[in-house]
Design an enzyme around this catalytic site. Structure first.
Site, PDB file in Angstrom:
ATOM      1  N   LYS A  97       0.817  -1.229   0.000  1.00 15.16           N
ATOM      2  CA  LYS A  97       0.000   0.000   0.000  1.00 15.16           C
ATOM      3  C   LYS A  97       0.842   1.266   0.000  1.00 15.16           C
ATOM      4  O   LYS A  97       0.385   2.313  -0.442  1.00 15.16           O
ATOM      5  CB  LYS A  97      -0.989  -0.009   1.160  1.00 15.16           C
ATOM      6  CG  LYS A  97      -2.321  -0.644   0.772  1.00 15.16           C
ATOM      7  CD  LYS A  97      -2.226  -2.138   0.716  1.00 15.16           C
ATOM      8  CE  LYS A  97      -2.765  -2.813  -0.484  1.00 15.16           C
ATOM      9  NZ  LYS A  97      -2.592  -4.266  -0.467  1.00 15.16           N
ATOM     10  N   HIS A 119     -23.421  15.420   1.236  1.00 14.26           N
ATOM     11  CA  HIS A 119     -23.167  15.902  -0.113  1.00 14.26           C
ATOM     12  C   HIS A 119     -22.056  16.929  -0.064  1.00 14.26           C
ATOM     13  O   HIS A 119     -22.078  17.798   0.784  1.00 14.26           O
ATOM     14  CB  HIS A 119     -24.439  16.542  -0.682  1.00 14.26           C
ATOM     15  CG  HIS A 119     -24.254  17.074  -2.071  1.00 14.26           C
ATOM     16  ND1 HIS A 119     -24.232  16.242  -3.171  1.00 14.26           N
ATOM     17  CD2 HIS A 119     -24.047  18.332  -2.530  1.00 14.26           C
ATOM     18  CE1 HIS A 119     -24.043  16.989  -4.262  1.00 14.26           C
ATOM     19  NE2 HIS A 119     -23.924  18.251  -3.902  1.00 14.26           N
TER      20      HIS A 119
HETATM   21  C1  LIG Z   1     -19.749  28.377  -0.376  1.00 12.02           C
HETATM   22  C2  LIG Z   1     -20.749  27.332   0.057  1.00 12.02           C
HETATM   23  C3  LIG Z   1     -20.336  26.025   0.213  1.00 12.02           C
HETATM   24  C4  LIG Z   1     -21.247  25.044   0.615  1.00 12.02           C
HETATM   25  N1  LIG Z   1     -20.811  23.760   0.746  1.00 12.02           N
HETATM   26  C5  LIG Z   1     -21.705  22.804   1.102  1.00 12.02           C
HETATM   27  C6  LIG Z   1     -21.313  21.446   1.191  1.00 12.02           C
HETATM   28  O1  LIG Z   1     -20.169  21.077   0.942  1.00 12.02           O
HETATM   29  N2  LIG Z   1     -22.231  20.527   1.558  1.00 12.02           N
HETATM   30  C7  LIG Z   1     -23.509  20.871   1.830  1.00 12.02           C
HETATM   31  O2  LIG Z   1     -24.301  19.995   2.147  1.00 12.02           O
HETATM   32  N3  LIG Z   1     -23.930  22.152   1.739  1.00 12.02           N
HETATM   33  C8  LIG Z   1     -23.057  23.119   1.374  1.00 12.02           C
HETATM   34  N4  LIG Z   1     -23.494  24.409   1.259  1.00 12.02           N
HETATM   35  C9  LIG Z   1     -24.905  24.704   1.574  1.00 12.02           C
HETATM   36  C10 LIG Z   1     -25.818  24.301   0.416  1.00 12.02           C
HETATM   37  O3  LIG Z   1     -25.397  24.923  -0.764  1.00 12.02           O
HETATM   38  C11 LIG Z   1     -27.244  24.635   0.738  1.00 12.02           C
HETATM   39  O4  LIG Z   1     -27.597  24.089   1.986  1.00 12.02           O
HETATM   40  C12 LIG Z   1     -28.187  24.088  -0.306  1.00 12.02           C
HETATM   41  O5  LIG Z   1     -27.893  24.593  -1.580  1.00 12.02           O
HETATM   42  C13 LIG Z   1     -29.639  24.396   0.054  1.00 12.02           C
HETATM   43  O6  LIG Z   1     -30.475  23.882  -0.922  1.00 12.02           O
HETATM   44  P1  LIG Z   1     -31.902  24.507  -1.219  1.00 12.02           P
HETATM   45  O7  LIG Z   1     -32.503  23.648  -2.270  1.00 12.02           O
HETATM   46  O8  LIG Z   1     -32.633  24.675   0.037  1.00 12.02           O
HETATM   47  O9  LIG Z   1     -31.638  25.982  -1.754  1.00 12.02           O
HETATM   48  P2  LIG Z   1     -30.672  26.578  -2.861  1.00 12.02           P
HETATM   49  O10 LIG Z   1     -29.620  25.652  -3.265  1.00 12.02           O
HETATM   50  O11 LIG Z   1     -30.251  27.906  -2.355  1.00 12.02           O
HETATM   51  O12 LIG Z   1     -31.624  26.751  -4.109  1.00 12.02           O
HETATM   52  C14 LIG Z   1     -32.661  27.685  -4.127  1.00 12.02           C
HETATM   53  C15 LIG Z   1     -33.001  27.991  -5.557  1.00 12.02           C
HETATM   54  O13 LIG Z   1     -34.216  28.712  -5.585  1.00 12.02           O
HETATM   55  C16 LIG Z   1     -34.139  29.728  -6.559  1.00 12.02           C
HETATM   56  N5  LIG Z   1     -35.123  30.744  -6.194  1.00 12.02           N
HETATM   57  C17 LIG Z   1     -35.188  31.429  -5.011  1.00 12.02           C
HETATM   58  N6  LIG Z   1     -36.268  32.223  -5.005  1.00 12.02           N
HETATM   59  C18 LIG Z   1     -36.912  32.034  -6.193  1.00 12.02           C
HETATM   60  C19 LIG Z   1     -38.099  32.565  -6.772  1.00 12.02           C
HETATM   61  N7  LIG Z   1     -38.869  33.419  -6.121  1.00 12.02           N
HETATM   62  N8  LIG Z   1     -38.417  32.169  -8.003  1.00 12.02           N
HETATM   63  C20 LIG Z   1     -37.654  31.287  -8.691  1.00 12.02           C
HETATM   64  N9  LIG Z   1     -36.530  30.750  -8.179  1.00 12.02           N
HETATM   65  C21 LIG Z   1     -36.178  31.126  -6.949  1.00 12.02           C
HETATM   66  C22 LIG Z   1     -32.713  30.186  -6.497  1.00 12.02           C
HETATM   67  O14 LIG Z   1     -32.336  30.780  -7.729  1.00 12.02           O
HETATM   68  C23 LIG Z   1     -31.981  28.856  -6.241  1.00 12.02           C
HETATM   69  O15 LIG Z   1     -31.617  28.257  -7.459  1.00 12.02           O
HETATM   70  C24 LIG Z   1     -22.596  25.396   0.845  1.00 12.02           C
HETATM   71  C25 LIG Z   1     -23.012  26.719   0.664  1.00 12.02           C
HETATM   72  C26 LIG Z   1     -22.112  27.682   0.267  1.00 12.02           C
HETATM   73  C27 LIG Z   1     -22.580  29.072   0.057  1.00 12.02           C
HETATM   74  C1  LIG Z   2       1.819  -9.002  -1.407  1.00 11.73           C
HETATM   75  C2  LIG Z   2       0.686  -9.235  -0.468  1.00 11.73           C
HETATM   76  C3  LIG Z   2      -0.266  -8.252  -0.280  1.00 11.73           C
HETATM   77  C4  LIG Z   2      -1.327  -8.443   0.590  1.00 11.73           C
HETATM   78  N1  LIG Z   2      -2.245  -7.438   0.757  1.00 11.73           N
HETATM   79  C5  LIG Z   2      -3.260  -7.617   1.634  1.00 11.73           C
HETATM   80  C6  LIG Z   2      -4.194  -6.574   1.883  1.00 11.73           C
HETATM   81  O1  LIG Z   2      -4.104  -5.479   1.343  1.00 11.73           O
HETATM   82  N2  LIG Z   2      -5.195  -6.805   2.752  1.00 11.73           N
HETATM   83  C7  LIG Z   2      -5.327  -7.991   3.381  1.00 11.73           C
HETATM   84  O2  LIG Z   2      -6.269  -8.149   4.159  1.00 11.73           O
HETATM   85  N3  LIG Z   2      -4.465  -8.997   3.175  1.00 11.73           N
HETATM   86  C8  LIG Z   2      -3.428  -8.837   2.324  1.00 11.73           C
HETATM   87  N4  LIG Z   2      -2.538  -9.854   2.133  1.00 11.73           N
HETATM   88  C9  LIG Z   2      -2.737 -11.107   2.871  1.00 11.73           C
HETATM   89  C10 LIG Z   2      -2.298 -10.979   4.327  1.00 11.73           C
HETATM   90  O3  LIG Z   2      -0.966 -10.569   4.372  1.00 11.73           O
HETATM   91  C11 LIG Z   2      -2.496 -12.294   5.042  1.00 11.73           C
HETATM   92  O4  LIG Z   2      -3.823 -12.729   4.877  1.00 11.73           O
HETATM   93  C12 LIG Z   2      -2.227 -12.157   6.532  1.00 11.73           C
HETATM   94  O5  LIG Z   2      -0.931 -11.705   6.771  1.00 11.73           O
HETATM   95  C13 LIG Z   2      -2.477 -13.478   7.253  1.00 11.73           C
HETATM   96  O6  LIG Z   2      -2.214 -13.302   8.598  1.00 11.73           O
HETATM   97  P1  LIG Z   2      -1.761 -14.539   9.530  1.00 11.73           P
HETATM   98  O7  LIG Z   2      -1.660 -13.942  10.898  1.00 11.73           O
HETATM   99  O8  LIG Z   2      -2.672 -15.650   9.311  1.00 11.73           O
HETATM  100  O9  LIG Z   2      -0.345 -14.979   8.988  1.00 11.73           O
HETATM  101  P2  LIG Z   2       1.001 -14.232   8.607  1.00 11.73           P
HETATM  102  O10 LIG Z   2       0.798 -12.783   8.460  1.00 11.73           O
HETATM  103  O11 LIG Z   2       1.557 -14.945   7.462  1.00 11.73           O
HETATM  104  O12 LIG Z   2       1.894 -14.420   9.885  1.00 11.73           O
HETATM  105  C14 LIG Z   2       2.389 -15.666  10.250  1.00 11.73           C
HETATM  106  C15 LIG Z   2       3.597 -15.475  11.117  1.00 11.73           C
HETATM  107  O13 LIG Z   2       3.949 -16.701  11.706  1.00 11.73           O
HETATM  108  C16 LIG Z   2       5.357 -16.845  11.732  1.00 11.73           C
HETATM  109  N5  LIG Z   2       5.652 -18.291  11.807  1.00 11.73           N
HETATM  110  C17 LIG Z   2       5.255 -19.249  10.953  1.00 11.73           C
HETATM  111  N6  LIG Z   2       5.623 -20.458  11.392  1.00 11.73           N
HETATM  112  C18 LIG Z   2       6.288 -20.270  12.560  1.00 11.73           C
HETATM  113  C19 LIG Z   2       6.896 -21.124  13.489  1.00 11.73           C
HETATM  114  N7  LIG Z   2       6.880 -22.441  13.347  1.00 11.73           N
HETATM  115  N8  LIG Z   2       7.476 -20.578  14.572  1.00 11.73           N
HETATM  116  C20 LIG Z   2       7.484 -19.225  14.764  1.00 11.73           C
HETATM  117  N9  LIG Z   2       6.908 -18.378  13.914  1.00 11.73           N
HETATM  118  C21 LIG Z   2       6.312 -18.894  12.821  1.00 11.73           C
HETATM  119  C22 LIG Z   2       5.813 -16.179  10.474  1.00 11.73           C
HETATM  120  O14 LIG Z   2       7.135 -15.748  10.562  1.00 11.73           O
HETATM  121  C23 LIG Z   2       4.829 -15.020  10.375  1.00 11.73           C
HETATM  122  O15 LIG Z   2       5.346 -13.855  10.996  1.00 11.73           O
HETATM  123  C24 LIG Z   2      -1.446  -9.672   1.279  1.00 11.73           C
HETATM  124  C25 LIG Z   2      -0.493 -10.657   1.111  1.00 11.73           C
HETATM  125  C26 LIG Z   2       0.571 -10.442   0.259  1.00 11.73           C
HETATM  126  C27 LIG Z   2       1.598 -11.533   0.104  1.00 11.73           C
END
Ligand SMILES: Cc1cc2nc3c(=O)[nH]c(=O)nc-3n(C[C@H](O)[C@H](O)[C@H](O)COP(=O)(O)OP(=O)(O)OC[C@H]3O[C@@H](n4cnc5c(N)ncnc54)[C@H](O)[C@@H]3O)c2cc1C
Ligand SMILES: Cc1cc2nc3c(=O)[nH]c(=O)nc-3n(C[C@H](O)[C@H](O)[C@H](O)COP(=O)(O)OP(=O)(O)OC[C@H]3O[C@@H](n4cnc5c(N)ncnc54)[C@H](O)[C@@H]3O)c2cc1C
Lengths: 450, 63, 450
Positions: free
Chosen positions: A49, A428
């Protein structure tokens, strides 16, 4: 007895079990022959990773142009590897710290069972219960030339000392595809050879097709239904597609055809096993009463979070509680660009099981947040049985998939209907809104879908 | 009745468990939940239903 | 009657209500005097997020060094604005397309009620029911100099023709902080002046403190408990902090002290109102039986997803169903670097309501995925009442907060206990794991927390 419980293996399964056991009042030791954190921290999840995040950064730099941000970049592959090493070191150190904090003894060395209550490492240790968590290791198929220089596995690929000019990746599983994505972003020409006719056969066709398209767009060559015959010095990879034999030249071959249970040290126990690994029941019990097994060594789902979950389950059962492993809602993640994630049943499986299903989708092209990120590839797909609208699966391809899949995890685990997802107020603009929109689509009441 | 004054809070059940119970007119307070912290799951309701049907089978009326 | 329902205002509240009404079989028109999508698409959520994504890209480029990716960049502010315009145009076009698809008539012009069943635009239109969704507009406080050149509101700030050298932002609410983050990343020297003594007073002290630290780290000057007295030509902003009057010079002043309900066109109706806007009940009904109001014009929570949710609620009620707006699980998001998101009750509110609470936290410094992304700032905080361990709130500061907060939304909405979150298998490595870890912490059984 020296301990209440000894855990064999300090990977994510083993160390998690040890912490929980200690919290439940047990005296615990972990036996680890290598580095704490196991495959996951040292050679798996974490190091891959770091590289895939680097590819995200490279992609971001490339895409920034569209946002008026003009950037040039060069990649210093040594520094990238050092970053990986810093992260691994820090996390491995963290596990050591946790072992200390929870008074878990770490016994360094290779463990080998002597009998049901005794394990030998540097010396013999006895315990009431054991958890076997020895994980898995790379599977090397018996192909001619597999030991040639330049033919590597994921372990070696993570050392990344230079960027291959052209790399052939054998196997289009999760690991193969993640490396394809990484090498391609770093500038290698990538060729994937896969035996199966479909990419990611555990997923529905529509997701797999989207991924195929994205791979081709990245100029990654993909040969499905293809079998590698041999690797010749040079390097030349010889493979057969539907009877046609072809050769591809490259400087590196990555073998990523799977991993096998690391069954070792248990010879004296005579445990029930199957082809895949140590047999366990839903309590993580093996065929011997006081011995549990968890994680990759059981040959189940090879994921770190399954290993640690099973560790928790085993710990509670050892502490005398009744806890069954519930694997109906396991998230699966693919850290490519874009990401893929899924949980539960796919459409085909759901149709088989329930007959009637409801499907909802929502494309990233209609998703405000995706638009603002310039991430238009992808979609969310929800699968529900049609009687109660119960959500039984979710598949996502697109930015953020590995995070937003957790709504699917909670929905499948907590038996949500589509209505609950559709009714939940989603912020959102977020990528997660696509989950709500897909649920509304499945209910036949889409809002922002055209 | 005593039950009424000590009316238990709405039992915790998964959405699908609630839906199935509602469809069959089942009182969720009658069911023991097997989920985390006693949450009633689909399978708990389905099992309860099965037991109910087995007991009432001969004269069962549609709800 | 010309229509079953006429919706006044085509913002996220209005257009969503119109689509759902059409799906429920109603004949619908939307009256919009400006551009479909309202504040949200044209001057709010969407354009700000294009800019904040640009800042994410800039931050990524800067941080890439740590990953061995050496990059240089320049920002072309005109191209960035054009990107914003492309995104807005595309999404506004999308709403127009949806209106068509759902056979919703769009009546262009300013609407004004004639009586309870008649609205006048270009001509008079009659309808059975109405939804007022006229949104909000910028509030300009009565400060001397507020109309000077260089003193702008968010509407103007989004046109961004040049990067200010030094900008004073009046108001540290969500909009003020988002712009502070954007301008700072683009290279402006940013000064924030806020009347209240705490940043983001709806959040717990620990989150606000973390954000304060991050702002200071970015060299953003923050003056709390400070009141702007006047703005003088130059530009000079005169403000008082605890009796001390000070002056800060700058080239741009952004006024971001709030928005007020855009109450217009309803004079003839004599609706019940309060200081904040049109009064509504939980069914979104106004004091007149056939007239509903939704979104910012009701003076409630000013968020796009609340507006659209209320639009859905109104639509179903108009169609004869019984649907109450449930605003217990509304996610709030702040798109800064890192992001902040929260839902439900904070710790202080929960203590007031329940007496005994359980709190769990998990820091990004212990989170594998955060580590691999080089995103170590932040933490997740879960708040549960202590009797049943019911999750009543969640606060997150850190990368990905705006997405992973949705686990909190589902947990609060569906009355999860801590056990359910702790028990859900979270993919490794993801940012979402921090939710599970925080739940385990609240239960007194932390795993990866030291
Ligand atoms: C900079 C900024 C960032 C934001 N980021 C997020 C965010 O990341 N996540 C999030 O969830 N919220 C965010 N918000 C808040 C989000 O935009 C508002 O909560 C959301 O848009 C509200 O939805 P709404 O449908 O109630 O109103 P609005 O989206 O304000 O829509 C109202 C619509 O009604 C129309 N309208 C109004 N009066 C009349 C009328 N008399 N006749 C015809 N049309 C009319 C307007 O033109 C407008 O298109 C953000 C707001 C700002 C300002
Ligand atoms: C390239 C690669 C990428 C992987 N990526 C992921 C992933 O992203 N996500 C995921 O969930 N899995 C991933 N896996 C699988 C994951 O690594 C194994 O499923 C996990 O390690 C199994 O855990 P375990 O505890 O069963 O055994 P292991 O992690 O194999 O540990 C066994 C341990 O026992 C020891 N041991 C063995 N025999 C003896 C003994 N007789 N005496 C003393 N010590 C001993 C070994 O030295 C070892 O340290 C990946 C595997 C590989 C090879």
């Amino acid at each position: 007895m020296d301990y209440d419980v000894i855990v064999l293996g300090g990977g994510p399964g083993g160390y998690t079990a040890a912490i929980r056991l200690s919290e439940l009042g047990k005296k615990v030791a972990v036996v680890e022959e290598d580095s704490l954190g196991g495959t996951c921290l040292n050679r798996g999840c974490i190091p891959t990773k770091v590289y895939s995040h680097a590819t995200e950064l490279i992609n971001a730099i490339k895409d920034a142009k569209d946002f008026g941000i003009m950037a040039q970049y060069t990649v210093d592959i040594v520094k990238l590897r050092q970053k990986k090493e810093r992260v691994v070191k820090r996390l491995v150190g963290g596990v050591g710290y946790l072992m200390n904090l929870h008074h878990v003894d770490v016994i360094k060395g290779r463990g080998r069972f002597v009998d049901e209550n005794t394990i030998e490492v540097d010396k013999r240790y006895t315990a009431e219960n054991f958890i076997i968590a020895t994980g898995s290791k790379v599977f090397l198929p018996p192909i001619e030339g597999i030991n040639l220089e330049g033919v590597i596995t994921s372990d070696k690929a993570l050392e990344l000392e230079r960027i291959p000019e052209k790399i052939v990746i054998i196997g289009a599983g999760i690991i193969g595809l993640e490396f394809a994505n990484i090498y391609s972003a770093l500038g290698s020409k990538v060729v994937i050879i896969e035996m199966l006719p479909q990419l990611l056969p555990m997923l529905d066709r529509d997701i797999a097709d989207t991924m195929e398209k994205i791979l081709r767009h990245k100029k990654i060559e993909l040969h499905l239904s293809s079998k590698v015959e041999k690797i010749e010095e040079g390097l030349k990879v010889v493979y057969t597609t539907e009877g046609n034999t072809q050769v591809v030249e490259c400087d590196t071959v990555l073998v990523a055809v799977g991993r096998v249970a690391n069954v070792n040290g248990i010879e004296a126990l005579n445990l029930d096993m199957d082809k895949k690994g140590i047999k366990v029941d839903s309590h993580m019990k093996t065929s011997i009463k006081n011995i549990y097994a968890i994680g990759d060594v059981t040959g189940g789902i090879q994921l770190a979070h399954v290993a640690s979950y099973q560790g928790i389950v085993a710990a509670h059962n050892i502490a005398g509680e009744e806890k069954e492993a519930d694997l109906n809602a396991v998230p699966n993640c693919l850290y490519t660009s874009p990401e893929i994630a899924w949980v539960g049943l796919n459409e085909v499986q759901a149709r088989e099981k329930f007959g009637d299903v409801k499907i909802g989708t929502f494309p990233y092209t209609a998703l405000g947040r995706a638009m603002t990120m310039g991430q238009n590839d992808g979609f969310v797909k929800i699968i529900a049985e049609a009687k109660y609208n119960r959500v039984v699966g979710m598949e996502i391809i697109g930015a953020g998939a590995t995070e937003i899949i957790h709504e699917g995890v909670l929905a499948v685990k907590e038996e949500f209907t589509l209505e609950e997802l559709a009714d939940a107020i989603h912020a959102h603009p977020t990528l997660s809104e696509s989950v709500k929109e897909a649920a509304e689509d499945a209910l036949g009441m889409p809002i922002n879908k055209g | 009745e005593q039950q009424q004054t000590l009316k238990p809070t709405k039992p915790r059940a998964t959405p699908v468990a609630r839906k199935i119970a509602k469809e069959h007119g089942i009182d969720l307070t009658q069911i023991k939940g097997s989920g985390p912290s006693g949450r009633i799951q689909r399978k708990d309701v389905e099992e309860y239903l099965k037991n109910l049907q087995q007991r009432k089978l001969p004269t069962q009326e549609e709800p």
